[in-house]
Design a protein around this motif. Structure first.
Motif, mmCIF file in Angstrom:
data_model
loop_
_atom_site.group_PDB
_atom_site.id
_atom_site.type_symbol
_atom_site.label_atom_id
_atom_site.label_comp_id
_atom_site.label_asym_id
_atom_site.label_seq_id
_atom_site.Cartn_x
_atom_site.Cartn_y
_atom_site.Cartn_z
ATOM 1 N N ALA A 233 -11.140 2.849 9.349
ATOM 2 C CA ALA A 233 -12.448 2.933 8.704
ATOM 3 C C ALA A 233 -13.533 2.267 9.540
ATOM 4 O O ALA A 233 -14.699 2.675 9.507
ATOM 5 N N ALA A 234 -13.141 1.261 10.318
ATOM 6 C CA ALA A 234 -14.121 0.544 11.141
ATOM 7 C C ALA A 234 -14.733 1.432 12.217
ATOM 8 O O ALA A 234 -15.784 1.111 12.773
ATOM 9 N N HIS A 235 -14.094 2.573 12.507
ATOM 10 C CA HIS A 235 -14.585 3.468 13.561
ATOM 11 C C HIS A 235 -15.459 4.601 13.009
ATOM 12 O O HIS A 235 -15.937 5.428 13.774
ATOM 13 N N ALA A 236 -15.621 4.643 11.699
ATOM 14 C CA ALA A 236 -16.526 5.640 11.115
ATOM 15 C C ALA A 236 -17.959 5.123 11.269
ATOM 16 O O ALA A 236 -18.243 3.953 11.029
ATOM 17 N N ARG A 237 -18.880 6.000 11.658
ATOM 18 C CA ARG A 237 -20.245 5.575 11.987
ATOM 19 C C ARG A 237 -21.203 5.618 10.803
ATOM 20 O O ARG A 237 -22.081 4.773 10.672
ATOM 21 N N ARG A 238 -21.055 6.607 9.939
ATOM 22 C CA ARG A 238 -22.016 6.779 8.848
ATOM 23 C C ARG A 238 -21.284 6.859 7.507
ATOM 24 O O ARG A 238 -21.543 7.736 6.697
ATOM 25 N N SER A 239 -20.391 5.929 7.304
ATOM 26 C CA SER A 239 -19.592 5.909 6.080
ATOM 27 C C SER A 239 -19.500 4.490 5.554
ATOM 28 O O SER A 239 -19.771 3.522 6.265
ATOM 29 N N VAL A 240 -19.125 4.369 4.299
ATOM 30 C CA VAL A 240 -18.923 3.055 3.685
ATOM 31 C C VAL A 240 -17.467 2.923 3.276
ATOM 32 O O VAL A 240 -16.795 3.915 2.964
ATOM 33 N N THR A 241 -16.977 1.701 3.280
ATOM 34 C CA THR A 241 -15.575 1.419 2.980
ATOM 35 C C THR A 241 -15.472 0.645 1.676
ATOM 36 O O THR A 241 -16.226 -0.308 1.455
ATOM 37 N N ARG A 242 -14.531 1.066 0.831
ATOM 38 C CA ARG A 242 -14.303 0.361 -0.425
ATOM 39 C C ARG A 242 -12.794 0.152 -0.611
ATOM 40 O O ARG A 242 -11.995 1.027 -0.293
ATOM 41 N N PRO A 243 -12.404 -1.016 -1.172
ATOM 42 C CA PRO A 243 -10.968 -1.271 -1.383
ATOM 43 C C PRO A 243 -10.405 -0.430 -2.521
ATOM 44 O O PRO A 243 -11.142 0.007 -3.412
ATOM 45 N N LEU A 244 -9.107 -0.231 -2.478
ATOM 46 C CA LEU A 244 -8.395 0.472 -3.538
ATOM 47 C C LEU A 244 -7.839 -0.574 -4.502
ATOM 48 O O LEU A 244 -7.362 -1.631 -4.087
ATOM 49 N N ASP A 245 -7.850 -0.248 -5.789
ATOM 50 C CA ASP A 245 -7.515 -1.240 -6.811
ATOM 51 C C ASP A 245 -6.316 -0.782 -7.633
ATOM 52 O O ASP A 245 -6.051 0.418 -7.773
ATOM 53 N N GLY A 246 -5.613 -1.764 -8.197
ATOM 54 C CA GLY A 246 -4.514 -1.471 -9.100
ATOM 55 C C GLY A 246 -3.384 -0.729 -8.418
ATOM 56 O O GLY A 246 -2.996 -1.053 -7.293
ATOM 57 N N PRO A 247 -2.844 0.323 -9.082
ATOM 58 C CA PRO A 247 -1.730 1.083 -8.504
ATOM 59 C C PRO A 247 -2.087 1.757 -7.172
ATOM 60 O O PRO A 247 -1.203 2.112 -6.393
ATOM 61 N N LEU A 248 -3.382 1.930 -6.932
ATOM 62 C CA LEU A 248 -3.802 2.575 -5.684
ATOM 63 C C LEU A 248 -3.758 1.624 -4.492
ATOM 64 O O LEU A 248 -3.823 2.072 -3.345
ATOM 65 N N ALA A 249 -3.691 0.333 -4.741
ATOM 66 C CA ALA A 249 -3.733 -0.643 -3.646
ATOM 67 C C ALA A 249 -2.403 -0.635 -2.909
ATOM 68 O O ALA A 249 -1.426 -1.253 -3.341
ATOM 69 N N PHE A 250 -2.349 0.066 -1.827
ATOM 70 C CA PHE A 250 -1.123 0.096 -1.032
ATOM 71 C C PHE A 250 -1.469 -0.164 0.429
ATOM 72 O O PHE A 250 -2.624 -0.105 0.847
ATOM 73 N N SER A 251 -0.472 -0.495 1.182
ATOM 74 C CA SER A 251 -0.695 -0.894 2.575
ATOM 75 C C SER A 251 0.505 -0.482 3.416
ATOM 76 O O SER A 251 1.525 -0.019 2.894
ATOM 77 N N ARG A 252 0.369 -0.665 4.705
ATOM 78 C CA ARG A 252 1.473 -0.407 5.622
ATOM 79 C C ARG A 252 1.746 -1.673 6.433
ATOM 80 O O ARG A 252 0.847 -2.459 6.699
ATOM 81 N N HIS A 253 3.016 -1.853 6.781
ATOM 82 C CA HIS A 253 3.403 -2.973 7.630
ATOM 83 C C HIS A 253 3.557 -2.452 9.063
ATOM 84 O O HIS A 253 4.301 -1.514 9.317
ATOM 85 N N LEU A 254 2.833 -3.076 9.964
ATOM 86 C CA LEU A 254 2.886 -2.712 11.370
ATOM 87 C C LEU A 254 3.623 -3.797 12.145
ATOM 88 O O LEU A 254 3.483 -4.990 11.858
ATOM 89 N N GLY A 255 4.392 -3.383 13.126
ATOM 90 C CA GLY A 255 5.146 -4.361 13.895
ATOM 91 C C GLY A 255 5.836 -3.737 15.085
ATOM 92 O O GLY A 255 5.573 -2.598 15.461
ATOM 93 N N LEU A 256 6.735 -4.502 15.669
ATOM 94 C CA LEU A 256 7.460 -4.075 16.860
ATOM 95 C C LEU A 256 8.847 -3.579 16.474
ATOM 96 O O LEU A 256 9.494 -4.132 15.574
ATOM 97 N N ALA A 257 9.295 -2.567 17.176
ATOM 98 C CA ALA A 257 10.617 -2.013 16.924
ATOM 99 C C ALA A 257 11.284 -1.651 18.239
ATOM 100 O O ALA A 257 10.615 -1.315 19.223
ATOM 101 N N CYS A 258 12.600 -1.748 18.247
ATOM 102 C CA CYS A 258 13.384 -1.294 19.399
ATOM 103 C C CYS A 258 14.778 -0.952 18.914
ATOM 104 O O CYS A 258 15.169 -1.309 17.793
ATOM 105 N N ASP A 259 15.517 -0.274 19.754
ATOM 106 C CA ASP A 259 16.886 0.111 19.412
ATOM 107 C C ASP A 259 17.715 -1.140 19.138
ATOM 108 O O ASP A 259 17.721 -2.087 19.929
ATOM 109 N N ALA A 260 18.428 -1.142 18.018
ATOM 110 C CA ALA A 260 19.205 -2.314 17.626
ATOM 111 C C ALA A 260 20.322 -2.640 18.603
ATOM 112 O O ALA A 260 20.827 -3.771 18.616
ATOM 113 N N SER A 261 20.705 -1.680 19.452
ATOM 114 C CA SER A 261 21.782 -1.919 20.424
ATOM 115 C C SER A 261 21.254 -2.364 21.784
ATOM 116 O O SER A 261 22.037 -2.645 22.689
#
Length: 287
Positions: A233-261
């Protein structure tokens, strides 16, 4: 007994130039440095290397014997330095999830450079080509070990003149009949659509965007609203950002991954994760 390579270099210059003055000029040193180097070699070898006269330096038989050996030692020394300095750099394939902005990956590249200074990072087109992956947990390949680094919420993105732009938060009831821009290639976006369908919210899908940058342009153009990760959303030039509330409030976990072996990469993943968590990651909350 160890020879001073610099002294041998001064000797070779004196031998080839037959002059202390010219040898000093060639080596960019003062004349006493050449004389002292030759005297040191003569003392170490217990022999005389040059006969000195007004005409210059005349090599002795000992100097003729030493010259090819000195050249060989100097050449081997230079070759050894070149071998280490010009050694092929190890390449580390790194995959960035397609919908992940490059900005959040900058600290990762900095940490790799610190921990593996002779390693060349190559960004790969697919996760399978890489040994290290920066991905969302729900997108990691099967069999990967995943270490979460930060949590990124999804937000509502609206055109700057949208009638609902004054709302502080968006809940389920706010989305009834709202023209939505769909992002079909985002797994969490599809989960969002299913959640609304289960709650009986009828959406008006206005258009579908194959790529994130197209989605942002479409919102900027006033075609509809979209649900996107906060960093996008930070890269949109002519838009506004609003948080999602209640059941809509969801997120993603970002991180590092590699083959377990992949034991070496697992060790590196742990070190990178510890360093990144200790640093200020410019995202939401560190996991």
């Amino acid at each position: 007994m160890l020879f001073d390579l610099r002294a041998l270099g001064y000797f070779v210059a004196a031998y080839e130039e037959r002059s202390v003055t010219t040898a000093a000029r060639r080596c960019f040193v003062a004349q006493p440095s050449i004389s002292m180097a030759i005297k040191g070699l003569e003392d170490a070898l217990d022999t005389v290397l040059f006969e000195r006269s007004r005409q210059g330096l005349a090599p002795t038989p000992a100097a003729h014997r030493l010259y090819p050996r000195a050249c060989s030692l100097l050449a081997q020394s230079s070759a050894m330095v070149r071998d280490f300095r010009d050694a092929p750099r190890e390449t580390l394939g790194v995959f960035l999830q397609d919908d992940l902005m490059v900005g959040p990956a900058a600290p990762l590249f900095a940490q790799i450079a610190d921990l593996l200074p002779n390693t060349l990072v190559r960004l790969t087109a697919t996760a399978q080509e890489a040994r290290l992956r920066l991905v969302a947990e729900h997108c990691k390949p099967p069999g990967d070990t995943f270490v979460s680094l930060w949590r990124e919420p999804y937000v509502m993105l609206l055109p700057e003149q949208h009638p609902l732009r004054f709302k502080k938060k968006f809940g389920l009831a706010d989305l009834q009949g709202v023209p939505l821009l769909e992002w079909p290639y985002c797994p969490l976006h599809q989960s969002f659509i299913r959640l609304l369908a289960e709650r009986g919210i009828a959406l008006e899908v206005q258009a579908s965007a194959a790529r994130e940058e197209l989605l942002l342009h479409m919102v900027d153009s006033g075609l509809g609203v979209a649900v996107v990760p906060q960093s996008h959303a930070a890269h949109a030039r002519r838009s506004v950002t609003r948080p999602l509330d209640g059941p809509l409030a969801f997120s993603r976990h970002l991180g590092l991954a590699c083959d377990a072996s992949d034991a070496p990469m697992l060790a590196l993943l742990g070190r990178l994760a510890d360093s990144l968590k200790a640093s200020a990651i410019p995202q939401s909350s560190v996991a």
